[in-house]
Write a protein that holds these residues in place. Structure first.
Motif, PDB file in Angstrom:
ATOM      1  N   GLN A  66       0.841  -1.205   0.000  1.00 48.54           N
ATOM      2  CA  GLN A  66       0.000   0.000   0.000  1.00 48.54           C
ATOM      3  C   GLN A  66       0.877   1.257   0.000  1.00 48.54           C
ATOM      4  OE1 GLN A  66      -2.836   0.241   3.197  1.00 48.54           O
ATOM      5  NE2 GLN A  66      -4.193   1.503   1.964  1.00 48.54           N
ATOM      6  N   ASN A  67       1.946   1.251   0.769  1.00 50.79           N
ATOM      7  CA  ASN A  67       2.862   2.392   0.780  1.00 50.79           C
ATOM      8  C   ASN A  67       3.554   2.549  -0.562  1.00 50.79           C
ATOM      9  OD1 ASN A  67       2.287   2.951   3.489  1.00 50.79           O
ATOM     10  ND2 ASN A  67       3.878   1.551   4.192  1.00 50.79           N
ATOM     11  N   ILE A  68       3.889   1.432  -1.180  1.00 50.50           N
ATOM     12  CA  ILE A  68       4.497   1.476  -2.511  1.00 50.50           C
ATOM     13  C   ILE A  68       3.526   2.123  -3.493  1.00 50.50           C
ATOM     14  CG2 ILE A  68       5.323   0.080  -4.453  1.00 50.50           C
ATOM     15  CD1 ILE A  68       6.264  -1.982  -2.286  1.00 50.50           C
ATOM     16  N   PHE A  69       2.264   1.692  -3.438  1.00 48.67           N
ATOM     17  CA  PHE A  69       1.241   2.265  -4.311  1.00 48.67           C
ATOM     18  C   PHE A  69       1.165   3.777  -4.135  1.00 48.67           C
ATOM     19  CE2 PHE A  69      -3.172   3.842  -4.361  1.00 48.67           C
ATOM     20  CZ  PHE A  69      -3.410   3.769  -5.722  1.00 48.67           C
ATOM     21  N   TYR A  70       1.069   4.240  -2.901  1.00 51.58           N
ATOM     22  CA  TYR A  70       0.947   5.685  -2.653  1.00 51.58           C
ATOM     23  C   TYR A  70       2.208   6.435  -3.057  1.00 51.58           C
ATOM     24  CZ  TYR A  70      -3.506   4.886  -0.390  1.00 51.58           C
ATOM     25  OH  TYR A  70      -4.813   4.538  -0.146  1.00 51.58           O
ATOM     26  N   SER A  71       3.357   5.810  -2.883  1.00 53.31           N
ATOM     27  CA  SER A  71       4.604   6.428  -3.306  1.00 53.31           C
ATOM     28  C   SER A  71       4.649   6.590  -4.830  1.00 53.31           C
ATOM     29  CB  SER A  71       5.788   5.584  -2.838  1.00 53.31           C
ATOM     30  OG  SER A  71       6.993   6.088  -3.341  1.00 53.31           O
ATOM     31  N   LYS A  72       4.253   5.537  -5.550  1.00 54.52           N
ATOM     32  CA  LYS A  72       4.221   5.595  -7.017  1.00 54.52           C
ATOM     33  C   LYS A  72       3.210   6.639  -7.487  1.00 54.52           C
ATOM     34  CE  LYS A  72       7.040   2.074  -7.703  1.00 54.52           C
ATOM     35  NZ  LYS A  72       8.355   2.219  -8.298  1.00 54.52           N
ATOM     36  N   LEU A  73       2.089   6.720  -6.784  1.00 56.63           N
ATOM     37  CA  LEU A  73       1.063   7.704  -7.116  1.00 56.63           C
ATOM     38  C   LEU A  73       1.598   9.116  -6.896  1.00 56.63           C
ATOM     39  CD1 LEU A  73      -1.881   8.221  -7.950  1.00 56.63           C
ATOM     40  CD2 LEU A  73      -2.500   8.024  -5.523  1.00 56.63           C
ATOM     41  N   GLN A  74       2.248   9.330  -5.772  1.00 62.73           N
ATOM     42  CA  GLN A  74       2.801  10.644  -5.442  1.00 62.73           C
ATOM     43  C   GLN A  74       3.882  11.054  -6.441  1.00 62.73           C
ATOM     44  OE1 GLN A  74       4.820  10.920  -1.620  1.00 62.73           O
ATOM     45  NE2 GLN A  74       3.745  12.850  -1.240  1.00 62.73           N
ATOM     46  N   GLN A  75       4.646  10.069  -6.922  1.00 59.04           N
ATOM     47  CA  GLN A  75       5.704  10.344  -7.897  1.00 59.04           C
ATOM     48  C   GLN A  75       5.157  10.435  -9.320  1.00 59.04           C
ATOM     49  OE1 GLN A  75       8.577   7.214  -7.360  1.00 59.04           O
ATOM     50  NE2 GLN A  75       8.804   7.662  -5.198  1.00 59.04           N
ATOM     51  N   ARG A  76       3.843  10.315  -9.428  1.00 63.44           N
ATOM     52  CA  ARG A  76       3.142  10.385 -10.719  1.00 63.44           C
ATOM     53  C   ARG A  76       3.593   9.297 -11.686  1.00 63.44           C
ATOM     54  NH1 ARG A  76       2.413  16.843 -11.058  1.00 63.44           N
ATOM     55  NH2 ARG A  76       0.943  16.865  -9.342  1.00 63.44           N
ATOM     56  N   GLN A  77       3.875   8.117 -11.133  1.00 66.45           N
ATOM     57  CA  GLN A  77       4.241   6.977 -11.958  1.00 66.45           C
ATOM     58  C   GLN A  77       3.017   6.138 -12.318  1.00 66.45           C
ATOM     59  OE1 GLN A  77       7.427   4.750 -10.159  1.00 66.45           O
ATOM     60  NE2 GLN A  77       8.736   6.533  -9.988  1.00 66.45           N
ATOM     61  N   ILE A  78       1.854   6.557 -11.806  1.00 70.40           N
ATOM     62  CA  ILE A  78       0.594   5.881 -12.107  1.00 70.40           C
ATOM     63  C   ILE A  78      -0.397   6.953 -12.546  1.00 70.40           C
ATOM     64  CG2 ILE A  78      -1.241   4.393 -11.241  1.00 70.40           C
ATOM     65  CD1 ILE A  78       0.561   3.734  -8.850  1.00 70.40           C
ATOM     66  N   ARG A  79      -1.062   6.696 -13.654  1.00 65.98           N
ATOM     67  CA  ARG A  79      -2.099   7.623 -14.096  1.00 65.98           C
ATOM     68  C   ARG A  79      -3.232   7.648 -13.078  1.00 65.98           C
ATOM     69  NH1 ARG A  79      -2.977   5.031 -19.499  1.00 65.98           N
ATOM     70  NH2 ARG A  79      -5.108   5.058 -18.732  1.00 65.98           N
ATOM     71  N   LYS A  80      -3.878   8.787 -12.935  1.00 64.53           N
ATOM     72  CA  LYS A  80      -4.914   8.956 -11.923  1.00 64.53           C
ATOM     73  C   LYS A  80      -6.087   7.994 -12.121  1.00 64.53           C
ATOM     74  CE  LYS A  80      -7.011  12.516  -9.224  1.00 64.53           C
ATOM     75  NZ  LYS A  80      -6.937  13.901  -8.872  1.00 64.53           N
ATOM     76  N   ASP A  81      -6.517   7.772 -13.362  1.00 63.09           N
ATOM     77  CA  ASP A  81      -7.643   6.868 -13.613  1.00 63.09           C
ATOM     78  C   ASP A  81      -7.292   5.428 -13.240  1.00 63.09           C
ATOM     79  OD1 ASP A  81      -5.852   6.878 -15.834  1.00 63.09           O
ATOM     80  OD2 ASP A  81      -7.390   6.017 -17.128  1.00 63.09           O
ATOM     81  N   ILE A  82      -6.056   5.039 -13.503  1.00 64.42           N
ATOM     82  CA  ILE A  82      -5.603   3.699 -13.143  1.00 64.42           C
ATOM     83  C   ILE A  82      -5.440   3.600 -11.627  1.00 64.42           C
ATOM     84  CG2 ILE A  82      -3.678   2.070 -13.344  1.00 64.42           C
ATOM     85  CD1 ILE A  82      -3.329   3.101 -16.230  1.00 64.42           C
ATOM     86  N   ALA A  83      -4.960   4.668 -11.012  1.00 61.52           N
ATOM     87  CA  ALA A  83      -4.779   4.684  -9.560  1.00 61.52           C
ATOM     88  C   ALA A  83      -6.097   4.462  -8.839  1.00 61.52           C
ATOM     89  CB  ALA A  83      -4.158   6.010  -9.127  1.00 61.52           C
ATOM     90  N   GLU A  84      -7.152   5.054  -9.331  1.00 60.50           N
ATOM     91  CA  GLU A  84      -8.468   4.867  -8.711  1.00 60.50           C
ATOM     92  C   GLU A  84      -8.895   3.411  -8.778  1.00 60.50           C
ATOM     93  OE1 GLU A  84     -11.264   7.618 -10.408  1.00 60.50           O
ATOM     94  OE2 GLU A  84     -10.136   9.352  -9.695  1.00 60.50           O
TER      95      GLU A  84
END
Length: 111
Positions: A57-75
């Motif tokens: 979960q922390n990895i996910f949020y870190s990747k999200l914060q670093q913008r390595q995941i598109r917002k639609d995919i992140a949701e």
């Protein structure tokens, strides 16, 4: 279905991850989500020599914060994929990583 079990194994079992790391390639995965999570697990394992477990979960949020995941995919990851993997893991009766390794080898046709 097998890719979900493989991903759950990668997230939760250091022994399983250690046993498949030498041959596992991201290109083996058909699912983009499975490939993405597998890449996170492999990165984590390569750095810490263990499965990420709850750190996923922390990895996910870190990747999200670093913008390595598109917002639609992140949701989709946050609302559907990660919670469903967690629920499926909790329903499992045992943690037979050796059997899962054998299934992984057969599924990906690794010799």
């Amino acid at each position: 279905m097998i890719e979900r079990k493989i991903v759950i194994g990668l997230i939760t079992s250091t022994n399983y991850l250690k046993s498949v790391r030498p041959f596992l390639k991201l290109t083996f995965f058909e699912s983009v989500a499975a490939r993405t999570i597998a890449s996170w697990c492999l990165e984590y394992f390569d750095q810490y020599q263990k499965a990420p477990g709850k750190d996923i979960q922390n990895i996910f949020y870190s990747k999200l914060q670093q913008r390595q995941i598109r917002k639609d995919i992140a949701e989709e990851f946050e609302i559907e994929i990660l919670p469903s993997l967690s629920a499926e893991y909790e329903r499992q009766e045992d943690d037979n990583w050796e059997y899962l390794r054998d299934l992984t080898i057969k599924h990906f046709r690794v010799q």
